[in-house]
Design a protein around this motif. Structure first.
Motif, PDB file in Angstrom:
ATOM      1  N   PRO A  12      -3.697 -35.621   5.892  1.00 29.56           N
ATOM      2  CA  PRO A  12      -3.011 -35.145   6.840  1.00 29.56           C
ATOM      3  C   PRO A  12      -2.852 -33.676   6.375  1.00 29.56           C
ATOM      4  CG  PRO A  12      -2.134 -37.178   6.630  1.00 29.56           C
ATOM      5  CD  PRO A  12      -2.977 -37.005   5.736  1.00 29.56           C
ATOM      6  N   ALA A  13      -2.893 -33.473   5.061  1.00 33.13           N
ATOM      7  CA  ALA A  13      -2.505 -32.026   4.417  1.00 33.13           C
ATOM      8  C   ALA A  13      -3.754 -31.308   4.715  1.00 33.13           C
ATOM      9  CB  ALA A  13      -2.297 -32.198   2.785  1.00 33.13           C
ATOM     10  N   VAL A  14      -5.172 -31.864   4.320  1.00 35.28           N
ATOM     11  CA  VAL A  14      -6.356 -31.259   4.679  1.00 35.28           C
ATOM     12  C   VAL A  14      -6.424 -30.711   6.151  1.00 35.28           C
ATOM     13  CG1 VAL A  14      -8.624 -31.410   4.493  1.00 35.28           C
ATOM     14  CG2 VAL A  14      -7.468 -32.382   2.660  1.00 35.28           C
ATOM     15  N   LEU A  15      -6.214 -31.785   6.947  1.00 30.40           N
ATOM     16  CA  LEU A  15      -6.347 -31.497   8.405  1.00 30.40           C
ATOM     17  C   LEU A  15      -5.222 -30.232   8.829  1.00 30.40           C
ATOM     18  CD1 LEU A  15      -6.707 -34.965   9.705  1.00 30.40           C
ATOM     19  CD2 LEU A  15      -8.377 -33.476   9.859  1.00 30.40           C
ATOM     20  N   ASP A  16      -4.238 -30.386   8.210  1.00 30.59           N
ATOM     21  CA  ASP A  16      -3.161 -29.359   8.670  1.00 30.59           C
ATOM     22  C   ASP A  16      -3.698 -28.060   8.127  1.00 30.59           C
ATOM     23  OD1 ASP A  16      -0.340 -28.110   9.200  1.00 30.59           O
ATOM     24  OD2 ASP A  16      -0.406 -27.818   7.027  1.00 30.59           O
ATOM     25  N   ALA A  17      -4.412 -27.849   7.105  1.00 36.12           N
ATOM     26  CA  ALA A  17      -4.958 -26.664   6.393  1.00 36.12           C
ATOM     27  C   ALA A  17      -6.047 -26.126   7.437  1.00 36.12           C
ATOM     28  CB  ALA A  17      -5.427 -26.865   5.080  1.00 36.12           C
ATOM     29  N   PHE A  18      -6.852 -27.061   7.928  1.00 39.45           N
ATOM     30  CA  PHE A  18      -7.890 -26.725   8.861  1.00 39.45           C
ATOM     31  C   PHE A  18      -7.312 -26.095  10.252  1.00 39.45           C
ATOM     32  CE2 PHE A  18     -10.898 -29.961   7.182  1.00 39.45           C
ATOM     33  CZ  PHE A  18     -11.072 -29.326   6.032  1.00 39.45           C
ATOM     34  N   ASP A  19      -6.101 -26.507  10.406  1.00 37.64           N
ATOM     35  CA  ASP A  19      -5.418 -26.133  11.686  1.00 37.64           C
ATOM     36  C   ASP A  19      -4.864 -24.916  11.468  1.00 37.64           C
ATOM     37  OD1 ASP A  19      -6.210 -28.326  13.019  1.00 37.64           O
ATOM     38  OD2 ASP A  19      -4.430 -29.604  12.708  1.00 37.64           O
ATOM     39  N   ARG A  20      -4.535 -24.397  10.537  1.00 38.41           N
ATOM     40  CA  ARG A  20      -3.843 -23.082   9.891  1.00 38.41           C
ATOM     41  C   ARG A  20      -4.896 -21.957   9.730  1.00 38.41           C
ATOM     42  NH1 ARG A  20      -0.639 -23.257   5.527  1.00 38.41           N
ATOM     43  NH2 ARG A  20      -1.631 -25.410   4.900  1.00 38.41           N
ATOM     44  N   ILE A  21      -6.163 -22.269   9.950  1.00 31.90           N
ATOM     45  CA  ILE A  21      -6.899 -21.130   9.732  1.00 31.90           C
ATOM     46  C   ILE A  21      -6.940 -20.167  10.776  1.00 31.90           C
ATOM     47  CG2 ILE A  21      -9.408 -20.556   9.816  1.00 31.90           C
ATOM     48  CD1 ILE A  21     -10.117 -23.364   8.542  1.00 31.90           C
ATOM     49  N   ASP A  22      -6.898 -18.751  10.200  1.00 33.39           N
ATOM     50  CA  ASP A  22      -6.754 -17.496  10.905  1.00 33.39           C
ATOM     51  C   ASP A  22      -8.286 -17.068  11.165  1.00 33.39           C
ATOM     52  OD1 ASP A  22      -6.594 -15.048  12.065  1.00 33.39           O
ATOM     53  OD2 ASP A  22      -5.228 -14.331  10.374  1.00 33.39           O
ATOM     54  N   ASP A  23      -8.790 -17.149  12.279  1.00 32.25           N
ATOM     55  CA  ASP A  23     -10.060 -16.969  12.826  1.00 32.25           C
ATOM     56  C   ASP A  23     -10.418 -15.272  12.863  1.00 32.25           C
ATOM     57  OD1 ASP A  23     -11.540 -19.419  12.776  1.00 32.25           O
ATOM     58  OD2 ASP A  23     -10.392 -19.730  14.765  1.00 32.25           O
ATOM     59  N   THR A  24      -9.284 -14.541  12.588  1.00 27.50           N
ATOM     60  CA  THR A  24      -9.553 -13.079  12.630  1.00 27.50           C
ATOM     61  C   THR A  24      -9.869 -12.495  10.961  1.00 27.50           C
ATOM     62  OG1 THR A  24      -7.410 -12.349  11.897  1.00 27.50           O
ATOM     63  CG2 THR A  24      -7.555 -12.904  14.315  1.00 27.50           C
ATOM     64  N   ARG A  25     -10.006 -13.430  10.125  1.00 26.49           N
ATOM     65  CA  ARG A  25     -10.451 -12.922   8.861  1.00 26.49           C
ATOM     66  C   ARG A  25     -11.152 -13.985   8.122  1.00 26.49           C
ATOM     67  NH1 ARG A  25      -4.960 -12.410   5.481  1.00 26.49           N
ATOM     68  NH2 ARG A  25      -3.691 -13.950   6.426  1.00 26.49           N
ATOM     69  N   PRO A  26     -11.857 -13.842   7.093  1.00 29.76           N
ATOM     70  CA  PRO A  26     -12.205 -14.848   6.337  1.00 29.76           C
ATOM     71  C   PRO A  26     -11.161 -15.635   5.617  1.00 29.76           C
ATOM     72  CG  PRO A  26     -12.859 -12.956   5.175  1.00 29.76           C
ATOM     73  CD  PRO A  26     -12.428 -12.545   6.531  1.00 29.76           C
ATOM     74  N   THR A  27     -11.444 -17.089   5.418  1.00 28.57           N
ATOM     75  CA  THR A  27     -10.314 -17.922   4.961  1.00 28.57           C
ATOM     76  C   THR A  27     -10.891 -18.732   3.724  1.00 28.57           C
ATOM     77  OG1 THR A  27      -9.248 -18.241   7.111  1.00 28.57           O
ATOM     78  CG2 THR A  27      -8.858 -19.916   5.479  1.00 28.57           C
ATOM     79  N   VAL A  28     -10.200 -18.853   2.523  1.00 35.46           N
ATOM     80  CA  VAL A  28     -10.441 -19.590   1.535  1.00 35.46           C
ATOM     81  C   VAL A  28      -9.417 -20.753   1.348  1.00 35.46           C
ATOM     82  CG1 VAL A  28      -9.405 -18.245  -0.141  1.00 35.46           C
ATOM     83  CG2 VAL A  28     -11.003 -19.692  -0.848  1.00 35.46           C
ATOM     84  N   VAL A  29      -9.756 -21.962   1.468  1.00 35.20           N
ATOM     85  CA  VAL A  29      -8.670 -23.030   1.148  1.00 35.20           C
ATOM     86  C   VAL A  29      -9.209 -23.686  -0.335  1.00 35.20           C
ATOM     87  CG1 VAL A  29      -7.876 -25.430   1.933  1.00 35.20           C
ATOM     88  CG2 VAL A  29      -8.860 -23.683   3.508  1.00 35.20           C
ATOM     89  N   PHE A  30      -7.846 -23.474  -1.087  1.00 38.27           N
ATOM     90  CA  PHE A  30      -7.881 -23.922  -2.438  1.00 38.27           C
ATOM     91  C   PHE A  30      -7.466 -25.576  -2.425  1.00 38.27           C
ATOM     92  CE2 PHE A  30      -7.965 -19.616  -3.535  1.00 38.27           C
ATOM     93  CZ  PHE A  30      -9.153 -19.738  -4.657  1.00 38.27           C
ATOM     94  N   ALA A  31      -8.009 -26.469  -2.436  1.00 41.13           N
ATOM     95  CA  ALA A  31      -7.949 -27.968  -2.188  1.00 41.13           C
ATOM     96  C   ALA A  31      -7.692 -28.580  -3.717  1.00 41.13           C
ATOM     97  CB  ALA A  31      -8.942 -28.603  -1.276  1.00 41.13           C
ATOM     98  N   TYR A  32      -6.833 -28.844  -4.196  1.00 43.97           N
ATOM     99  CA  TYR A  32      -6.780 -29.607  -5.415  1.00 43.97           C
ATOM    100  C   TYR A  32      -7.166 -31.052  -5.251  1.00 43.97           C
ATOM    101  CZ  TYR A  32      -3.792 -25.959  -7.559  1.00 43.97           C
ATOM    102  OH  TYR A  32      -3.275 -24.523  -8.126  1.00 43.97           O
ATOM    103  N   THR A  33      -7.982 -31.280  -6.125  1.00 45.87           N
ATOM    104  CA  THR A  33      -8.569 -32.545  -6.222  1.00 45.87           C
ATOM    105  C   THR A  33      -8.781 -33.262  -7.623  1.00 45.87           C
ATOM    106  OG1 THR A  33     -10.950 -31.798  -6.551  1.00 45.87           O
ATOM    107  CG2 THR A  33     -10.070 -32.138  -4.226  1.00 45.87           C
ATOM    108  N   VAL A  34      -9.213 -34.449  -7.847  1.00 46.71           N
ATOM    109  CA  VAL A  34      -9.550 -35.172  -9.128  1.00 46.71           C
ATOM    110  C   VAL A  34     -10.908 -35.608  -8.814  1.00 46.71           C
ATOM    111  CG1 VAL A  34      -8.890 -37.333 -10.356  1.00 46.71           C
ATOM    112  CG2 VAL A  34      -7.149 -36.171  -9.108  1.00 46.71           C
ATOM    113  N   LYS A  35     -11.595 -35.028 -10.099  1.00 46.77           N
ATOM    114  CA  LYS A  35     -13.113 -35.303  -9.783  1.00 46.77           C
ATOM    115  C   LYS A  35     -13.098 -36.799 -10.239  1.00 46.77           C
ATOM    116  CE  LYS A  35     -17.257 -33.510 -11.876  1.00 46.77           C
ATOM    117  NZ  LYS A  35     -17.747 -32.417 -12.872  1.00 46.77           N
ATOM    118  N   GLY A  36     -13.840 -37.510  -9.547  1.00 48.59           N
ATOM    119  CA  GLY A  36     -14.010 -38.843  -9.618  1.00 48.59           C
ATOM    120  C   GLY A  36     -12.971 -39.715  -8.766  1.00 48.59           C
TER     121      GLY A  36
END
Length: 799
Positions: free
Chosen positions: A326-350
């Motif tokens: 849900p958090a990732v999907l919410d970030a996708f829904d908040r993308i502003d298409d008038t400028r480039p976007t970077v999403v920093f998604a904290y993850t655990v390797k493995g």
């Protein structure tokens, strides 16, 4: 070239809007299934398939060579949630995605679940003819939008893909609505190529660009101690990007929301990366001991976690936002298409694996026992590891709905216009091959306007110094919106920067990596959008080396373009050693997917450029590298035939690799010259003739094609070898003196054509310095005197 895979065609009426994609029913058929439940099930199956593919490649398939097969279970696992949310939750048919190299098994697992990959390929990861180690547009059997594998280059490719798409839109009157996604490993942000692309002023206008950074804080060898996420976020923000952060998952956020949880949040935010990673390897008892720390908030943290059961605590500390659908999907829904976007998604390797968070898990493989445990936790069957979901299950129905939504119309590339072979001009006087570049483009716009209309030139702030000024004034500079030229009324301003959507020149900042990145994508529009372009990039020749890796990778990915390196060699003279190229001739000889030329005369430059254009924008096409010179050469030395058939014969020889400029009966030695050094070769032949020593003069226009002809003659690759018989007839073997303004080994392979009579290879083998041509040529041993002495040495040898 291997055909580029495209998505299957959509059924009639397939949806194209962006938003939740769930169109399935529960397996029992009793009503709509919960979207999150279905996505979590798909997430688990994707994790299993990606992990099992790598395990089978290393353990299930016979290893005949004994070499490590490799694969990246941990790097794939950290991306599973993000890619599940993207593909099964928000992606549209018009979107394009560049997947970080080590997550290729996840991409293949998703393509399999969508019905786009035959199950037989799941057992062929990293096998010859099977799935490539990293995503490849031209070599993988399933749809891949961008080839990746060279760190940083795959990340930036969608930026240049967006520019290329906009350029094509302005030519076709269409407007694409899709986003250009990059799934980026956080370690890739160490690459200079990334920041060269991010900081280019044009990037800030590309609202379709979205980067998702897999922030697992690990590199290949260790946990990165000082990744400084805040600084990275500020750098993107300063470049005009929207910055979104997905940090905590629901379970961890629930702890933070408890009374006193703000102390826990501060503790996690402030601890060093290695300390946090160490917590991921702790059981509940050690976690309770380590997590509070020794700071002012330690007691508050201890109180917060005291009321949490062990299992919840262990799960929560690993529950970062990049694994919370849900958090990732919410970030996708908040993308502003008038400028480039970077999403920093904290993850655990493995994440989800037994190796989660281990500092050396980059290439680690799960044990057989750990793999069986993963099967149990993901609901997979080790006895049937490649099982897909039943078609009537909620997951199966959802996969079918997503596949229908993501299917793209069949790509029908339009044929590029036919390029003329000869524009009919015969240059006279003194001219350089660099001058011929600009002249040919202007002549092309008059004699073949349909061909010229497909030309797009690109330069990193060197358009005027590489002789594109006339073309630029005529064709205009491309911009997605028209801009005012404030110097249009200045009579002393000769170079006109008329920026408009109809322009055909793109000027970048001084960053060669950006130049060739854009060239690669402009050269792929025929296969990506069905609209072929003829991209030509110009760069100072010594900087071809700087641009080589991304340009090579662009060719590997199917991009076809022309790269012009000019000025070249020590012939730059006063510009100094830093601008004098040495190794570039052999680069052209060795680069796959490319034909390299170094013409000696202006007409040859025209023929080579037209030949390069004729091989762009089509299946089976390839790229061209032209090494040009600023040295003005007497064009009468070329002895261009006036009779039509003889002129055509010379043109064919030039394109095949070279020709005999002077042939003298009984000559025992031939001087083989390349590029501007033809002047010294002819002068040396004249001096030797005056002394009674007759030699031939041969012009090598493409060592690349000569080498291929030699390999064809030896049966090592397909092709013709007729040019060798015309340049070096076996009936009259000769000793050779080769001379070029570059490294002498470029032509050393011609020793095979001397009949054992010997060869002297003259060229540049050390760094240059400022000076005039006589001094520089003498210092490097490529002046007329050295050519004469080398020929005399060979003539003195007994037959």
């Amino acid at each position: 070239m291997t055909p580029i895979r495209t998505h299957p065609s959509p059924p009639a009426g397939a949806a194209a809007d962006r938003g939740p994609l769930l169109q399935a029913t529960s397996a029992s058929g009793n009503g709509p299934a919960d979207e999150l439940t279905v996505l979590e099930s798909l997430e688990r199956r994707t994790l299993w398939l990606a992990t099992a593919m790598i395990d089978h490649a290393n353990r299930g398939r016979p290893n005949r060579s004994g070499l490590k097969v490799g694969g990246h279970q941990a790097s794939s696992a950290s991306m599973v949630s993000i890619m599940t949310a993207l593909w099964f939750g928000r992606l549209t048919a018009e979107d394009r995605v560049s997947v970080k190299p080590h997550a290729s098994p996840v991409l293949h697992a998703i393509n399999y679940l969508l019905g786009w990959l035959d199950p037989s390929y799941l057992t062929r990861l990293r096998e010859y003819g099977g799935l490539q180690s990293y995503p490849s547009r031209t070599k993988d059997p399933d749809p891949v939008d961008y080839s990746t594998g060279s760190v940083g280059i795959g990340a930036t490719a969608p930026i240049w893909g967006a520019v290329a798409g906009r350029y094509v839109d302005d030519r076709t009157g269409t407007r694409r609505r899709g986003r250009q996604y990059s799934l980026v490993g956080d370690a890739e942000l160490d690459e200079g190529a990334v920041w060269e692309a991010v900081l280019d002023p044009a990037t800030a206008e590309l609202g379709e660009v979205v980067w998702i950074v897999d922030l697992n804080r690990q590199s290949l060898d260790r946990v990165v101690p000082d990744i400084a996420v805040g600084r990275l976020q500020q750098m993107f923000d300063a470049a005009g990007w929207q910055v979104l952060t997905v940090k905590y998952g629901r379970k961890l956020q629930a702890l933070i929301d408890l009374p006193g949880g703000d102390a826990l949040e501060r503790r996690i935010d402030e601890m060093p990366n290695p300390e946090y990673q160490r917590l991921l390897r702790c059981d509940a008892g050690e976690l309770r001991r380590r997590l509070p720390g020794i700071g002012a908030g330690a007691d508050a943290v201890e109180t917060v976690i005291a009321g949490i059961d062990d299992a919840t605590l262990v799960e929560a500390i690993r529950d970062l936002g990049g694994h919370d659908l849900p958090a990732v999907l919410d970030a996708f829904d908040r993308i502003d298409d008038t400028r480039p976007t970077v999403v920093f998604a904290y993850t655990v390797k493995g994440y989800g694996l037994a190796s989660a968070g281990h500092p050396q898990n980059h290439s680690n493989l799960l044990t057989s026992e750990q793999l069986r445990d993963l099967a149990v936790r993901t609901g997979a069957d080790p006895a049937d590891p490649w099982a897909a979901f039943p078609e009537d299950s909620a997951e199966g129905r959802h996969c079918a709905a997503v596949a229908a939504r993501l299917a793209r119309p069949p790509l029908v590339p339009s044929a590029p216009p036919v390029v003329p072979t000869d524009l009919g001009r015969t240059p006279n006087g003194r001219a350089s091959t660099q001058q011929a570049l600009g002249r040919t483009l202007l002549d092309l716009s008059r004699s073949a306007p349909d061909v010229a209309a497909r030309v797009v030139t690109v330069a990193p702030d060197v358009a005027s110094s590489t002789n594109l000024g006339g073309w630029l004034n005529k064709a205009g500079t491309w911009s997605s919106t028209a801009k005012r030229d404030w110097f249009a009324d200045d009579a002393e301003t000769l170079l006109r920067w008329s920026e408009r959507p109809t322009g055909q020149h793109i000027e970048l900042g001084i960053a060669e990596v950006n130049l060739v990145g854009l060239l690669g994508e402009l050269g792929a529009t025929w296969s990506r959008w069905g609209y072929p372009l003829f991209p030509i990039g110009v760069v100072y020749d010594p900087f071809v080396g700087r641009a080589l890796e991304p340009w090579s990778f662009g060719m590997y990915a199917g991009g076809q373009s022309i790269l012009v390196g000019t000025p070249s060699g020590v012939t730059l003279g006063p510009e100094g050693g830093a601008h004098q190229s040495v190794t570039t001739p052999s680069i052209g000889l060795e680069q796959p997917g490319c034909v390299a030329f170094e013409p000696a005369f202006a007409l040859e430059a025209e023929w080579c450029l037209l030949d390069g254009l004729s091989r762009l924008g089509r299946e089976g096409g390839n790229s061209t590298y032209l090494r040009l010179s600023t040295r003005r050469v007497d064009q009468s030395l070329a002895r261009i035939p006036t009779e039509a058939a003889a002129r055509e014969r010379r043109r064919r020889q030039v394109l095949a690799g070279g020709y005999r400029l002077r042939t003298t009966p009984g000559a025992r030695v031939a001087i083989v010259a390349m590029g501007a050094m033809v002047t010294e070769a002819v002068a040396a032949a004249d001096r030797l003739a005056a002394g009674g020593h007759h030699v031939d003069v041969v012009v090598a226009t493409s060592p690349d094609r000569l080498m291929r002809a030699q390999r064809a003659r030896d049966g090592l690759e397909p092709g013709d070898s007729w040019i060798l018989d015309q340049m070096f007839p076996q009936r009259r073997p000769q000793a050779l003196v080769t001379v070029l303004d570059g490294h002498p080994h470029t032509l050393a392979f011609l020793a095979a054509h001397t009949g054992g009579r010997g060869i002297r290879t003259l060229g540049v083998t050390r760094f240059g310095e400022s000076g005039d041509l006589p001094d520089l040529y003498a210092a490097h041993g490529i002046d007329t005197d050295h050519v004469v002495r080398a020929a005399l040495d060979l003539l003195d040898r007994p037959e």
